[in-house]
Design a protein around this motif. Structure first.
Motif, PDB file in Angstrom:
ATOM      1  N   ILE A 153     -11.888-105.865 -22.687  1.00 49.80           N
ATOM      2  CA  ILE A 153     -12.555-104.566 -22.820  1.00 49.80           C
ATOM      3  C   ILE A 153     -13.715-104.474 -21.834  1.00 49.80           C
ATOM      4  CG2 ILE A 153     -14.032-103.216 -24.368  1.00 49.80           C
ATOM      5  CD1 ILE A 153     -12.141-103.955 -26.651  1.00 49.80           C
ATOM      6  N   ASP A 154     -14.497-105.553 -21.729  1.00 53.61           N
ATOM      7  CA  ASP A 154     -15.662-105.509 -20.837  1.00 53.61           C
ATOM      8  C   ASP A 154     -15.262-105.390 -19.371  1.00 53.61           C
ATOM      9  OD1 ASP A 154     -17.265-105.728 -23.013  1.00 53.61           O
ATOM     10  OD2 ASP A 154     -18.004-107.741 -22.599  1.00 53.61           O
ATOM     11  N   ASN A 155     -14.152-106.023 -19.006  1.00 51.71           N
ATOM     12  CA  ASN A 155     -13.818-106.113 -17.586  1.00 51.71           C
ATOM     13  C   ASN A 155     -12.790-105.111 -17.108  1.00 51.71           C
ATOM     14  OD1 ASN A 155     -15.602-108.266 -17.278  1.00 51.71           O
ATOM     15  ND2 ASN A 155     -14.058-109.713 -17.998  1.00 51.71           N
ATOM     16  N   ASP A 156     -12.232-104.323 -17.997  1.00 54.62           N
ATOM     17  CA  ASP A 156     -11.241-103.352 -17.548  1.00 54.62           C
ATOM     18  C   ASP A 156     -11.929-102.322 -16.658  1.00 54.62           C
ATOM     19  OD1 ASP A 156      -8.317-102.265 -18.298  1.00 54.62           O
ATOM     20  OD2 ASP A 156      -9.702-100.598 -18.013  1.00 54.62           O
ATOM     21  N   PRO A 157     -11.338-102.058 -15.488  1.00 56.65           N
ATOM     22  CA  PRO A 157     -12.030-101.212 -14.518  1.00 56.65           C
ATOM     23  C   PRO A 157     -12.051 -99.724 -14.871  1.00 56.65           C
ATOM     24  CG  PRO A 157      -9.892-101.860 -13.673  1.00 56.65           C
ATOM     25  CD  PRO A 157     -10.070-102.581 -14.978  1.00 56.65           C
ATOM     26  N   GLY A 158     -11.209 -99.268 -15.772  1.00 60.50           N
ATOM     27  CA  GLY A 158     -11.112 -97.829 -16.034  1.00 60.50           C
ATOM     28  C   GLY A 158     -12.342 -97.271 -16.729  1.00 60.50           C
ATOM     29  N   ASP A 159     -12.360 -95.968 -16.952  1.00 60.58           N
ATOM     30  CA  ASP A 159     -13.508 -95.378 -17.622  1.00 60.58           C
ATOM     31  C   ASP A 159     -13.080 -94.435 -18.751  1.00 60.58           C
ATOM     32  OD1 ASP A 159     -12.453 -93.396 -16.127  1.00 60.58           O
ATOM     33  OD2 ASP A 159     -14.285 -92.901 -15.049  1.00 60.58           O
ATOM     34  N   THR A 160     -11.849 -94.589 -19.234  1.00 57.57           N
ATOM     35  CA  THR A 160     -11.423 -93.785 -20.372  1.00 57.57           C
ATOM     36  C   THR A 160     -11.656 -94.599 -21.651  1.00 57.57           C
ATOM     37  OG1 THR A 160      -9.195 -94.677 -20.358  1.00 57.57           O
ATOM     38  CG2 THR A 160      -9.615 -92.786 -18.930  1.00 57.57           C
ATOM     39  N   ASN A 161     -11.207 -94.070 -22.775  1.00 51.62           N
ATOM     40  CA  ASN A 161     -11.401 -94.774 -24.042  1.00 51.62           C
ATOM     41  C   ASN A 161     -10.479 -95.977 -24.202  1.00 51.62           C
ATOM     42  OD1 ASN A 161     -13.442 -93.176 -24.917  1.00 51.62           O
ATOM     43  ND2 ASN A 161     -12.193 -91.852 -26.209  1.00 51.62           N
ATOM     44  N   TRP A 162      -9.525 -96.111 -23.310  1.00 51.74           N
ATOM     45  CA  TRP A 162      -8.531 -97.169 -23.463  1.00 51.74           C
ATOM     46  C   TRP A 162      -8.448 -98.022 -22.210  1.00 51.74           C
ATOM     47  CZ3 TRP A 162      -5.905 -97.897 -28.032  1.00 51.74           C
ATOM     48  CH2 TRP A 162      -6.066 -96.875 -28.980  1.00 51.74           C
ATOM     49  N   ALA A 198      -6.215-100.593 -19.651  1.00 49.12           N
ATOM     50  CA  ALA A 198      -4.812-100.627 -19.233  1.00 49.12           C
ATOM     51  C   ALA A 198      -4.002-101.377 -20.286  1.00 49.12           C
ATOM     52  CB  ALA A 198      -4.699-101.329 -17.885  1.00 49.12           C
ATOM     53  N   TYR A 199      -2.683-101.250 -20.209  1.00 46.87           N
ATOM     54  CA  TYR A 199      -1.795-101.968 -21.126  1.00 46.87           C
ATOM     55  C   TYR A 199      -1.962-103.462 -20.933  1.00 46.87           C
ATOM     56  CZ  TYR A 199       2.540-103.341 -23.446  1.00 46.87           C
ATOM     57  OH  TYR A 199       3.473-103.913 -24.280  1.00 46.87           O
ATOM     58  N   GLN A 200      -2.137-104.200 -22.023  1.00 47.08           N
ATOM     59  CA  GLN A 200      -2.296-105.657 -21.956  1.00 47.08           C
ATOM     60  C   GLN A 200      -1.005-106.299 -22.421  1.00 47.08           C
ATOM     61  OE1 GLN A 200      -5.096-106.607 -20.657  1.00 47.08           O
ATOM     62  NE2 GLN A 200      -6.080-104.604 -20.768  1.00 47.08           N
ATOM     63  N   ARG A 201      -0.224-106.777 -21.462  1.00 47.74           N
ATOM     64  CA  ARG A 201       1.089-107.286 -21.837  1.00 47.74           C
ATOM     65  C   ARG A 201       1.038-108.396 -22.920  1.00 47.74           C
ATOM     66  NH1 ARG A 201       6.261-107.664 -19.275  1.00 47.74           N
ATOM     67  NH2 ARG A 201       5.433-106.879 -17.310  1.00 47.74           N
ATOM     68  N   PRO A 202       0.154-109.406 -22.814  1.00 46.95           N
ATOM     69  CA  PRO A 202       0.221-110.457 -23.842  1.00 46.95           C
ATOM     70  C   PRO A 202      -0.089-109.926 -25.246  1.00 46.95           C
ATOM     71  CG  PRO A 202      -1.302-111.059 -22.065  1.00 46.95           C
ATOM     72  CD  PRO A 202      -0.879-109.669 -21.805  1.00 46.95           C
ATOM     73  N   LEU A 203      -0.822-108.822 -25.327  1.00 49.19           N
ATOM     74  CA  LEU A 203      -1.153-108.258 -26.648  1.00 49.19           C
ATOM     75  C   LEU A 203      -0.216-107.110 -27.008  1.00 49.19           C
ATOM     76  CD1 LEU A 203      -5.045-108.176 -26.297  1.00 49.19           C
ATOM     77  CD2 LEU A 203      -3.630-109.970 -27.293  1.00 49.19           C
ATOM     78  N   GLU A 204       0.652-106.719 -26.099  1.00 52.21           N
ATOM     79  CA  GLU A 204       1.613-105.618 -26.299  1.00 52.21           C
ATOM     80  C   GLU A 204       0.949-104.300 -26.682  1.00 52.21           C
ATOM     81  OE1 GLU A 204       5.300-106.519 -28.511  1.00 52.21           O
ATOM     82  OE2 GLU A 204       4.533-108.561 -28.593  1.00 52.21           O
ATOM     83  N   THR A 205      -0.249-104.059 -26.186  1.00 51.59           N
ATOM     84  CA  THR A 205      -0.930-102.803 -26.495  1.00 51.59           C
ATOM     85  C   THR A 205      -2.042-102.564 -25.484  1.00 51.59           C
ATOM     86  OG1 THR A 205      -2.172-101.581 -28.201  1.00 51.59           O
ATOM     87  CG2 THR A 205      -2.620-103.929 -28.028  1.00 51.59           C
ATOM     88  N   LYS A 206      -2.493-101.331 -25.371  1.00 53.90           N
ATOM     89  CA  LYS A 206      -3.776-101.057 -24.738  1.00 53.90           C
ATOM     90  C   LYS A 206      -4.870-101.397 -25.745  1.00 53.90           C
ATOM     91  CE  LYS A 206      -2.004 -97.076 -22.192  1.00 53.90           C
ATOM     92  NZ  LYS A 206      -2.244 -95.656 -21.871  1.00 53.90           N
ATOM     93  N   LEU A 207      -6.098-101.549 -25.274  1.00 54.05           N
ATOM     94  CA  LEU A 207      -7.213-101.789 -26.201  1.00 54.05           C
ATOM     95  C   LEU A 207      -8.113-100.560 -26.215  1.00 54.05           C
ATOM     96  CD1 LEU A 207      -7.995-105.487 -25.234  1.00 54.05           C
ATOM     97  CD2 LEU A 207      -6.956-104.680 -27.359  1.00 54.05           C
ATOM     98  N   TYR A 208      -8.624-100.259 -27.392  1.00 57.28           N
ATOM     99  CA  TYR A 208      -9.491 -99.092 -27.593  1.00 57.28           C
ATOM    100  C   TYR A 208     -10.922 -99.523 -27.295  1.00 57.28           C
ATOM    101  CZ  TYR A 208     -11.374 -95.048 -30.256  1.00 57.28           C
ATOM    102  OH  TYR A 208     -11.996 -93.897 -30.663  1.00 57.28           O
ATOM    103  N   ARG A 209     -11.493 -98.940 -26.278  1.00 56.12           N
ATOM    104  CA  ARG A 209     -12.772 -99.418 -25.787  1.00 56.12           C
ATOM    105  C   ARG A 209     -13.959 -98.729 -26.444  1.00 56.12           C
ATOM    106  NH1 ARG A 209     -12.506-100.220 -19.721  1.00 56.12           N
ATOM    107  NH2 ARG A 209     -11.450 -98.238 -19.956  1.00 56.12           N
ATOM    108  N   LYS A 210     -13.706 -97.564 -26.980  1.00 58.27           N
ATOM    109  CA  LYS A 210     -14.798 -96.792 -27.564  1.00 58.27           C
ATOM    110  C   LYS A 210     -15.390 -97.540 -28.762  1.00 58.27           C
ATOM    111  CE  LYS A 210     -15.808 -92.204 -29.332  1.00 58.27           C
ATOM    112  NZ  LYS A 210     -15.295 -90.834 -29.514  1.00 58.27           N
ATOM    113  N   ARG A 211     -16.730 -97.550 -28.862  1.00 58.94           N
ATOM    114  CA  ARG A 211     -17.378 -98.155 -30.033  1.00 58.94           C
ATOM    115  C   ARG A 211     -17.890 -97.025 -30.892  1.00 58.94           C
ATOM    116  NH1 ARG A 211     -18.678-103.428 -29.611  1.00 58.94           N
ATOM    117  NH2 ARG A 211     -20.575-103.169 -30.838  1.00 58.94           N
TER     118      ARG A 211
END
Lengths: 321, 321, 321, 321, 321, 321
Positions: free
Chosen positions: F294-303, F305-318
């Motif tokens: 979550i800390d290092n993902d370069p995007g700036d949306t609430n999610w 990128a897709y994380q293949r080992p976790l089979e999901t995107k992560l929700y970054r919003k707190r």
């Protein structure tokens, strides 16, 4: 005196025999009397037995698994054979011929072991040669090696099965290697020899075949790697260092020889040698398993019962004349 | 005149050569002029090529895949070689030596085929003997059999690969069979010979290796069963009936030889013979694949790149002296 | 005289009936006398039977599965019904009404077959039309087609089940096709007709439903492709050639109709027509299976027992009034 | 003025058009000047664009996704089209015809919705009838229902796709139900209507199709159950109680309609109605997906590219005349 | 009077006790008399019982599951205990101490509930704080919450198990949170409290533990989301709005807390909070399950029987002194 | 002089810095001149570099991975930064501060190690106490233990990561153990300490993080068991024998700590202690991984990128304030 095998018993015979006893239980009859129910077995089968007018003391003296000399009589009860015991006495395991009580390889153990050593004599790499010699000169281990089964059931699940399986794989390897010249023969031969060596520690086979605690907790793959490391350390203590890449390649063969993670290999084959040992092992195990399943299936149609590990029934008919 | 291989090209060479052309595209330069971009290749590699001042007519005359005689010059563009074409002319495929353009077995095809026939000569069962003979005397099919690759990539993916793979498997089978005396040798040998015979129909290998529509829709397993049924019907037409159980057992080997459902076998092995063919096939394929992957990996460390089908990198170092 | 069904038996009845006998076994009583234990069954159930004072000769005369006329009496033994047989005589299968002994479709077979032919009459493509006609005019095969079950258990596992399933799928296909205009109707209709045609060879259903050796070794998918190829060859012999792409597309539907590798399809659906046949097949099978499981589950709560193939219990309650 | 579609652009055209802008980035040229790189798109495609001599203020005024009126010129750069922008101005989304920018169903939305309501009018169970009416009279929701896509890609991934998919499924259900008389029609029709109703909340489709946070966190299966529970609560507030077993059976259809755990259904189908909705959904989705993949694949051979979700290439040739 | 537990029964005792009766069946003796077979049970075990000279009226008066006061005698039949009943009378469930009949937590329920409320008192986020308060002040629900089991078997499968599991997880969470400072504690604590709250609706535990229809059709994951939505709606009705992103994040924790699709989570964890609740849940469940399996396994060797859900036997020996 | 980090470079800067060089390649310009392409990197990033007018001698002097002092200039090329090198000189790795070049834990290594030793000081079992002491007094190994990363990527993939992970797990274990009183604490603490100890041998982290040959062939699970066996042998050499059941239980924790076969554990957890170590390991790894992703993902949306080992995107919003 020859042993009267369980599968030869007929109703109404007087018995004076040594059998293996298992699972003795002390019970009350409906009238409140005590009796002991137990199983008697040898390598050909198992039968229910009852000893009436038993005492707690007698019951307590019986092992949960062991040899007993019984006197009594066979009879039919609800159309099944059972044995009524009059006298029972414990017999020291060392006084019985284990071969009567546990299934055993039908091949010549001494001959197989000689041939095994002859094939291993072809190894030229000095490190592997020394390592193999270290194993072969561990007489206590070699006594286990020629006695141990290869599994509880599945394939080669009888005394001498480990040697029979290893010996056959070595013979197969010797024949296959010329077709794959890039494969390093010394690694394959040593890998075959040692791939299941820890079955000697994983399994207990003094009386019936079962897992040791050691084996159940760690498995023959991890234990096998440990045995090789220990022998290498002993050699190092004698000033003989095995090249680390050679030793790692050998250990890799051992820990990857099940071929898939789900069969308990912590690493997948990553060398041609590891693939070859994995395939020869699997081929030899399956041939033994399939032939035994077909030979021993009790039915009389063209197909055996469904074999869950193979996900199929087996076709028993041999169409060729 | 010897062929100048793609992997021998250097910048600044004048070229007068026959190459395979693939994927020609007509494009506009930024000034609006037409040019043709295409690839030129032979068995050693592939290079970008450009023909400036092209016309639609010229473009339309080019095959999407075929042989061309080109005149032009090699150069470096963005640090990669490319070829600038001045003249281009279509060449009939029959006039080129295919061996220059498609990878091919390094073994002697005629010798392998003779040995194959010799091993098959050991078959004694009259039905299988007749069936094998029927296949061997189909000269058109045999011409394909000795030419076809065994796969697009994976293993034996080159001209003659099918024969090389089948020939090697037969040799292996002959060596293995004595160790498993209950296995019916004639079924194994015939099964090995015919297990991949429909690769001749599944794959197209006139120019590059690809799937035929026929092959992509039905697969070599179903097509192989069909080919065997057709030959059996031809034999029946000649009054030679193969015992149905023998024929079914052979067909079962063919359709189960991939060993698992996920690899496209509609039935799992249910006879010792089917298991044996499955293992020999898998062993020979993996040995070929692993050795090739190690030999051809471009890196220079002890490990190849990650090999997805094997789920591992391969260890390239050969630790034994 | 009407048949007295097994599920109508009460203790204490005198019996003079024809039943199917299975698994006769010759045994000794505790006193050493011989008796025969066997099962008697019809389509409604199965019951234990005993014939006391038996002889080896009588035992040897009984089939392991077949029809017998018995005289005897029903009784309760350990709270279960059993039949004590006084006389037993073998009955020729042709003299019994199979419908009493094997479950059968409740629908009108002749009417379903007529409607099936009517729907197939809509096919316009000349090749497929000729192929369907070739099948329909094979009267021996059609007799099997209208008699065969669709499975041993699972769905439509009763005589006439194959026709019922095929007929229902054709009706569904006719209704669905207008919603998917790009789907080529002739391929779907022919594919539905022939997708399970080899159940006639895979299954034996003279007396009970079981697999033939042929069917168990090769499966109805491979056998179905073979049957279509054979009919196409017969047509070719009459000068009627089916376009290869049409034939391949039809064969592709047949071999991919299970939809996944794990259910034994060697190819996955790769055309809209193949997907449609796969879905209609699965839908019709599941509807039949679910309704039967709910109707036949012996419990009386809102849920059936756990259904392993569906990985769930089924909710039996019908909440709508 | 008609819109100039992206896929109609040619090099050298003067542009005065509204496009969707996405991913604008402010960058430095090698000389240190600022410029903005961005994409311009409409429903037919996407193209690179550059605006030289940009300012931070201009950059900050651009939305990360939105409509812009641009003036500029198309050109070829490295053989690809790009647009050089001279002027750019933000356009309010309400002033553009969304149909130019997002793909949309080709069918008549109003007609489909009328037919949908007509089919739902067949429902007789009073509870389900009231529930459906409650949904249909939620005009705001119905506006979304007829506008929403059914997915981002996969199947029916365009505006109106949800209605098209639901409408087609209802028509299919009406045709199928007569063949399965034990299936409770009212539950199937209501289940089809509501199975994907929460796509209206899971997806955002104002400009491009994407997941809402709400949808990504909870999914349309859980959200759909919530919407049904809310409407049932509203009805209860009006004194209309739906029988709990009816409501549970409907909710079960919704939460099990993906058919397997791995596709996100927390329960597997356990009623005939749930199986039927699952199959009709899957069939309609696959037919739409396969036809679209074949129609839109850019190649020109008989096969599309490999389709990972289907694990196969698709055969594009239509063999029937 | 203290209850005489089933596992304390000996042959030949006179009985005057209340037990749970299950599965009563009316049967005929071989002489045609009616008798009732049934099971009697309490939390320590289950025993066969027979009541001779029964009537249909008496049989009809018995519940399929309920409490009965019986008078009779214990005896041994075929070496198993059974009870011969002379008198039987139905007992109202409210008059019995359920603790004698269903397994129950060994911990102090009141104390656990107080500590649970104390930990939840740490929550600061106003929306979550209000939501938790709304649940805690639902006295009827809280009565169920402190009574319900956590599962039928597996882990915490006894009365009070849900509270014990939730209480332990909250304690663990409080200890773990300081090590992961970026994790939002309020979400974790609320998530733990509510993750299994719908077990109160999924399971029926008045007499034995079983699934409700509601629970079997929808599952506690979907039902839990519904309960949270309902409480949030009640709060909204009182003018307290929970921020949508907070509510969604909480619901996401609930629906993803099984961690994988195959265990019925329709969404996989996508926040650190969801991962943490998933792990604490799994850890606490496994610790409870493993300890119980080891404690309750009937054998006396170092290993328990094979535990299918864990795919292993468990090692029972405690090697440390 | 402070290091100028790669992520601080701007076009047009003069450089006089030490960087890590990787993958130097000697190439020809289009005019035939030689130049060297390479990457320069530090812990903040990587940049392309070119050295024109190179010689073969210079090229040969460069390591394929190592430190270099370069003088040159940064510039923009095709909108990406690159460095033009004028002078290059090799720098001894011992003269650079590795912390500038490799990512490192942000926590205090010395303090973590002290706390680790303090927790391990709680162990009372004499065998385990002696074993832990033997490890702690191996100063060379402990130097590696506090330096090694825990993985290449995934979680704790930075210098000191192994210690940080082990230290955190020990703290968590100390907090959790009181809630599970039947779990044998000494085994858990020793198991946590040693579960990943062989990462020190599996990984190479002198310059970048990669696998050693040893580690890639055997893995840290098998190597870890070997290290424990070796230390136990050393202790035995000193007359301190660890009870075999204790040692086996500890080794079992190590080899089963990945929890599933597919993650490379050759045995599944079979003791409460093994389950606990598996869960604490997984929890701590996932928390570290999720927070970092979550800390290092370069995007700036609430999610993310897709994380293949976790089979999901992560929700970054707190969502909590």
């Amino acid at each position: 005196m020859t042993h009267l095998y369980i599968n030869q018993l007929k109703p109404g015979q007087m018995l004076d025999e040594v059998y293996m006893v298992t699972q003795p239980v002390l019970r009350n009859t409906t009238r409140g009397d005590l009796y002991i129910a137990m199983f008697l077995s040898d390598k050909t089968g198992k039968v229910n037995a009852r000893m009436w007018q038993a005492t707690e003391a007698l019951y307590s003296s019986l092992p949960s698994e062991g040899f007993v000399h019984i006197r009594g009589k066979s009879e039919l009860y609800q159309n099944a054979l059972q044995v009524i015991i009059n006298d029972i006495a414990i017999v020291n395991a060392e006084k019985v011929d284990l071969a009567d009580y546990m299934p055993k390889t039908e091949k010549n153990v001494a001959k197989m072991f000689e041939e095994t050593k002859a094939i291993l004599g072809q190894i030229k790499d000095p490190g592997l040669k020394a390592l193999v010699k270290e194993f072969l000169s561990d007489t206590e281990l070699m006594r286990e090696f020629v006695t141990a089964p290869s599994a509880m059931q599945m394939h080669h699940g009888y005394l001498g099965g480990l040697l029979e399986h290893t010996h056959n794989m070595l013979n197969v390897a010797v024949k296959l290697l010329p077709f794959y010249p890039k494969v390093q023969a010394d690694l394959v031969l040593t890998g075959v020899f040692l791939h299941d060596i820890a079955k000697t520690k994983e399994l207990s086979y003094k009386m019936g075949i079962s897992y040791t605690d050691h084996g159940q907790l760690l498995g023959h793959i991890v234990l096998g790697a440990e045995m090789v490391n220990d022998k290498a350390a002993e050699l190092a203590g004698k000033g003989i260092e095995i090249d680390q890449a050679v030793l790692d390649s050998l250990l890799h063969i051992i820990i990857s020889h099940h071929g898939t993670y789900e069969f308990g290999s912590p690493k997948l084959p990553a060398t041609a040698e590891a693939f070859m040992v994995n395939y020869i092992d699997d081929l030899d195990a399956k041939m033994n398993q399939v032939v035994n399943l077909i030979d021993n299936d009790p039915g009389d149609t063209n197909w055996t019962a469904y074999q869950r590990p193979l996900e199929t029934k087996l076709y028993r008919k041999r169409p060729l004349k």
